[in-house]
Design a protein around this motif. Sequence first.
Motif, PDB file in Angstrom:
ATOM      1  N   GLU A  23       0.828  -1.207   0.000  1.00 26.67           N
ATOM      2  CA  GLU A  23       0.000   0.000   0.000  1.00 26.67           C
ATOM      3  C   GLU A  23       0.867   1.264   0.000  1.00 26.67           C
ATOM      4  O   GLU A  23       0.546   2.245  -0.680  1.00 26.67           O
ATOM      5  CB  GLU A  23      -0.926  -0.009   1.216  1.00 26.67           C
ATOM      6  N   ARG A  24       1.970   1.234   0.713  1.00 30.32           N
ATOM      7  CA  ARG A  24       2.878   2.395   0.730  1.00 30.32           C
ATOM      8  C   ARG A  24       3.527   2.592  -0.635  1.00 30.32           C
ATOM      9  O   ARG A  24       3.695   3.728  -1.097  1.00 30.32           O
ATOM     10  CB  ARG A  24       3.948   2.192   1.813  1.00 30.32           C
ATOM     11  N   MET A  25       3.916   1.482  -1.268  1.00 28.93           N
ATOM     12  CA  MET A  25       4.534   1.589  -2.589  1.00 28.93           C
ATOM     13  C   MET A  25       3.547   2.133  -3.619  1.00 28.93           C
ATOM     14  O   MET A  25       3.886   2.997  -4.439  1.00 28.93           O
ATOM     15  CB  MET A  25       5.046   0.214  -3.034  1.00 28.93           C
ATOM     16  N   LEU A  26       2.299   1.643  -3.593  1.00 32.38           N
ATOM     17  CA  LEU A  26       1.298   2.119  -4.539  1.00 32.38           C
ATOM     18  C   LEU A  26       0.956   3.584  -4.294  1.00 32.38           C
ATOM     19  O   LEU A  26       0.750   4.347  -5.246  1.00 32.38           O
ATOM     20  CB  LEU A  26       0.034   1.252  -4.442  1.00 32.38           C
ATOM     21  N   SER A  27       0.898   3.963  -3.042  1.00 33.55           N
ATOM     22  CA  SER A  27       0.631   5.367  -2.710  1.00 33.55           C
ATOM     23  C   SER A  27       1.761   6.260  -3.204  1.00 33.55           C
ATOM     24  O   SER A  27       1.531   7.349  -3.754  1.00 33.55           O
ATOM     25  CB  SER A  27       0.459   5.508  -1.193  1.00 33.55           C
ATOM     26  N   SER A  28       2.990   5.787  -3.034  1.00 34.74           N
ATOM     27  CA  SER A  28       4.145   6.550  -3.495  1.00 34.74           C
ATOM     28  C   SER A  28       4.159   6.638  -5.020  1.00 34.74           C
ATOM     29  O   SER A  28       4.509   7.675  -5.604  1.00 34.74           O
ATOM     30  CB  SER A  28       5.432   5.896  -2.988  1.00 34.74           C
ATOM     31  N   ALA A  29       3.757   5.544  -5.687  1.00 31.80           N
ATOM     32  CA  ALA A  29       3.686   5.557  -7.152  1.00 31.80           C
ATOM     33  C   ALA A  29       2.655   6.580  -7.625  1.00 31.80           C
ATOM     34  O   ALA A  29       2.870   7.287  -8.618  1.00 31.80           O
ATOM     35  CB  ALA A  29       3.332   4.163  -7.659  1.00 31.80           C
ATOM     36  N   TRP A 121       9.224   5.377 -15.623  1.00 29.67           N
ATOM     37  CA  TRP A 121       9.394   3.991 -15.187  1.00 29.67           C
ATOM     38  C   TRP A 121      10.863   3.653 -14.979  1.00 29.67           C
ATOM     39  O   TRP A 121      11.220   2.970 -14.025  1.00 29.67           O
ATOM     40  CB  TRP A 121       8.803   3.034 -16.229  1.00 29.67           C
ATOM     41  N   GLU A 122      11.718   4.146 -15.870  1.00 30.73           N
ATOM     42  CA  GLU A 122      13.151   3.868 -15.729  1.00 30.73           C
ATOM     43  C   GLU A 122      13.697   4.477 -14.450  1.00 30.73           C
ATOM     44  O   GLU A 122      14.518   3.865 -13.751  1.00 30.73           O
ATOM     45  CB  GLU A 122      13.894   4.414 -16.946  1.00 30.73           C
ATOM     46  N   ALA A 123      13.234   5.682 -14.123  1.00 33.99           N
ATOM     47  CA  ALA A 123      13.682   6.339 -12.889  1.00 33.99           C
ATOM     48  C   ALA A 123      13.153   5.605 -11.654  1.00 33.99           C
ATOM     49  O   ALA A 123      13.873   5.428 -10.656  1.00 33.99           O
ATOM     50  CB  ALA A 123      13.212   7.798 -12.875  1.00 33.99           C
ATOM     51  N   VAL A 124      11.902   5.162 -11.733  1.00 32.53           N
ATOM     52  CA  VAL A 124      11.311   4.408 -10.620  1.00 32.53           C
ATOM     53  C   VAL A 124      12.056   3.093 -10.430  1.00 32.53           C
ATOM     54  O   VAL A 124      12.292   2.652  -9.304  1.00 32.53           O
ATOM     55  CB  VAL A 124       9.805   4.157 -10.867  1.00 32.53           C
ATOM     56  N   GLN A 125      12.456   2.450 -11.536  1.00 31.15           N
ATOM     57  CA  GLN A 125      13.219   1.199 -11.469  1.00 31.15           C
ATOM     58  C   GLN A 125      14.498   1.398 -10.661  1.00 31.15           C
ATOM     59  O   GLN A 125      14.840   0.601  -9.784  1.00 31.15           O
ATOM     60  CB  GLN A 125      13.562   0.732 -12.888  1.00 31.15           C
ATOM     61  N   LEU A 126      15.214   2.497 -10.943  1.00 30.75           N
ATOM     62  CA  LEU A 126      16.459   2.783 -10.226  1.00 30.75           C
ATOM     63  C   LEU A 126      16.195   3.102  -8.761  1.00 30.75           C
ATOM     64  O   LEU A 126      16.931   2.656  -7.866  1.00 30.75           O
ATOM     65  CB  LEU A 126      17.191   3.945 -10.905  1.00 30.75           C
ATOM     66  N   ALA A 127      15.130   3.881  -8.505  1.00 31.17           N
ATOM     67  CA  ALA A 127      14.791   4.241  -7.126  1.00 31.17           C
ATOM     68  C   ALA A 127      14.392   3.002  -6.320  1.00 31.17           C
ATOM     69  O   ALA A 127      14.788   2.842  -5.156  1.00 31.17           O
ATOM     70  CB  ALA A 127      13.652   5.256  -7.117  1.00 31.17           C
ATOM     71  N   ALA A 128      13.631   2.091  -6.948  1.00 29.98           N
ATOM     72  CA  ALA A 128      13.211   0.868  -6.270  1.00 29.98           C
ATOM     73  C   ALA A 128      14.405  -0.036  -5.990  1.00 29.98           C
ATOM     74  O   ALA A 128      14.491  -0.678  -4.941  1.00 29.98           O
ATOM     75  CB  ALA A 128      12.178   0.129  -7.113  1.00 29.98           C
ATOM     76  N   ALA A 129      15.353  -0.072  -6.936  1.00 27.36           N
ATOM     77  CA  ALA A 129      16.568  -0.868  -6.729  1.00 27.36           C
ATOM     78  C   ALA A 129      17.355  -0.317  -5.546  1.00 27.36           C
ATOM     79  O   ALA A 129      17.926  -1.080  -4.756  1.00 27.36           O
ATOM     80  CB  ALA A 129      17.419  -0.865  -7.994  1.00 27.36           C
ATOM     81  N   ASP A 130      17.392   1.016  -5.413  1.00 27.28           N
ATOM     82  CA  ASP A 130      18.047   1.632  -4.252  1.00 27.28           C
ATOM     83  C   ASP A 130      17.408   1.153  -2.951  1.00 27.28           C
ATOM     84  O   ASP A 130      18.099   0.781  -1.993  1.00 27.28           O
ATOM     85  CB  ASP A 130      17.933   3.162  -4.320  1.00 27.28           C
ATOM     86  N   LEU A 131      16.070   1.161  -2.916  1.00 31.17           N
ATOM     87  CA  LEU A 131      15.353   0.734  -1.713  1.00 31.17           C
ATOM     88  C   LEU A 131      15.668  -0.717  -1.366  1.00 31.17           C
ATOM     89  O   LEU A 131      15.846  -1.067  -0.195  1.00 31.17           O
ATOM     90  CB  LEU A 131      13.839   0.881  -1.917  1.00 31.17           C
ATOM     91  N   ASN A 137      21.406  -5.589   1.514  1.00 28.90           N
ATOM     92  CA  ASN A 137      20.646  -6.818   1.265  1.00 28.90           C
ATOM     93  C   ASN A 137      20.106  -6.748  -0.153  1.00 28.90           C
ATOM     94  O   ASN A 137      20.344  -5.780  -0.871  1.00 28.90           O
ATOM     95  CB  ASN A 137      19.509  -6.972   2.276  1.00 28.90           C
ATOM     96  N   ASP A 138      19.420  -7.756  -0.562  1.00 25.61           N
ATOM     97  CA  ASP A 138      18.801  -7.753  -1.888  1.00 25.61           C
ATOM     98  C   ASP A 138      17.358  -8.198  -1.711  1.00 25.61           C
ATOM     99  O   ASP A 138      17.011  -9.362  -1.909  1.00 25.61           O
ATOM    100  CB  ASP A 138      19.557  -8.698  -2.836  1.00 25.61           C
ATOM    101  N   PHE A 139      16.525  -7.246  -1.306  1.00 25.02           N
ATOM    102  CA  PHE A 139      15.150  -7.560  -0.960  1.00 25.02           C
ATOM    103  C   PHE A 139      14.391  -8.162  -2.139  1.00 25.02           C
ATOM    104  O   PHE A 139      13.622  -9.108  -1.971  1.00 25.02           O
ATOM    105  CB  PHE A 139      14.425  -6.304  -0.468  1.00 25.02           C
ATOM    106  N   TYR A 140      14.616  -7.644  -3.334  1.00 25.32           N
ATOM    107  CA  TYR A 140      13.853  -8.137  -4.488  1.00 25.32           C
ATOM    108  C   TYR A 140      14.155  -9.610  -4.753  1.00 25.32           C
ATOM    109  O   TYR A 140      13.247 -10.410  -4.977  1.00 25.32           O
ATOM    110  CB  TYR A 140      14.158  -7.304  -5.735  1.00 25.32           C
TER     111      TYR A 140
END
Length: 327
Positions: A23-29, A121-131, A137-140
């Motif tokens: 829910e936090r990720m979708l809200s942030s998106a 989307w490309e920027a979000v991909q990089l930001a999500a990889a940072d998270l 760790n490697d959460f994904y």
Amino acid sequence: MQQDFLNELAELALGSRLKRMSERMLSSAADIYQEFDMNINPKWFTLMALLDSKDRDKQILTIVEASSLLGLSQPALSQFCKELQREKLIKVVKDQSDSRRRILKLTSQGRKRVSEMKPIWEAVQLAAADLCTEHNNDFYRSLLLLEKSFSQQSLLSRTRHYVKQAVMQTDIKIRPFIPALAHHFEAINKEWIDDMFVLEKIDQQVLENPQSYIINNGGKIWFAEHPTLGIVGTCAFWNKGNRCFELTKMGVLKSARGLKVGEILLQQVLKEAQRLDIEKLFLLTNAKCEAAIHLYEKNGFVHDKAIMQEFGSNYARCNVAMRYMGL
């Protein structure tokens, strides 16, 4: 700092934690799309990205295929399709080769919107990889492994295993008959007889009045009690006269099967048989009861034709007779 109660619950609240994070990720998106003046519901993203991929590869995509690829139920996917159709971003058309199939396609407006969103989307991909990697760790990747493990064995299946393990480690108590427990004698036996056979007149008489038919005639009834499940099993010695007893009405509730209740109960009552004035102990059953017959054989019963000739006609379902050789 305010405490987070989910930390105390740890893995027990894993589903709640993942839902909260989702829910936090979708809200942030949604905030990101608003920031860049894009009127898009974040929930549409995966479907639009999938349609763009198929569009570029010149492949068709049906609703059923999209549902499978995205791991969504068809009703949920159909709802997204309706919303996207209203925004004129996709269209749903009949498959010319099979009118039952519905094909999804991006409209020209949908392609334009996807093209505008791709840099974001490309920027979000990089930001999500940072998270996912910020704390070394490697959460994904861990999430992918979690999904793989869940697919191999569900949370329900794993929980059943640990519940059964805990239950099997508890003590089963064998209790003698008292009138207050008579209803368990009836309920437990009716469950297995109704499940496998037809309740006969003799069954009804004994089960509805065990005090008169068994106890008052010098017989015995025992119950197996589980510390959390309660009374889960029962069996009886029915006095047939001349120091001859029938081991009868032995059953375990379905909810307690697999916990070795039957074996514990049988072994305990056979010990009681040694203390009682019994010369002959027999049982009557049916070949369909393979697991029970194996248990009887394992604990000293043998097939006996003489018992079958003398007592087998007592039950219409009886085609197996056995005698206990441990006396």
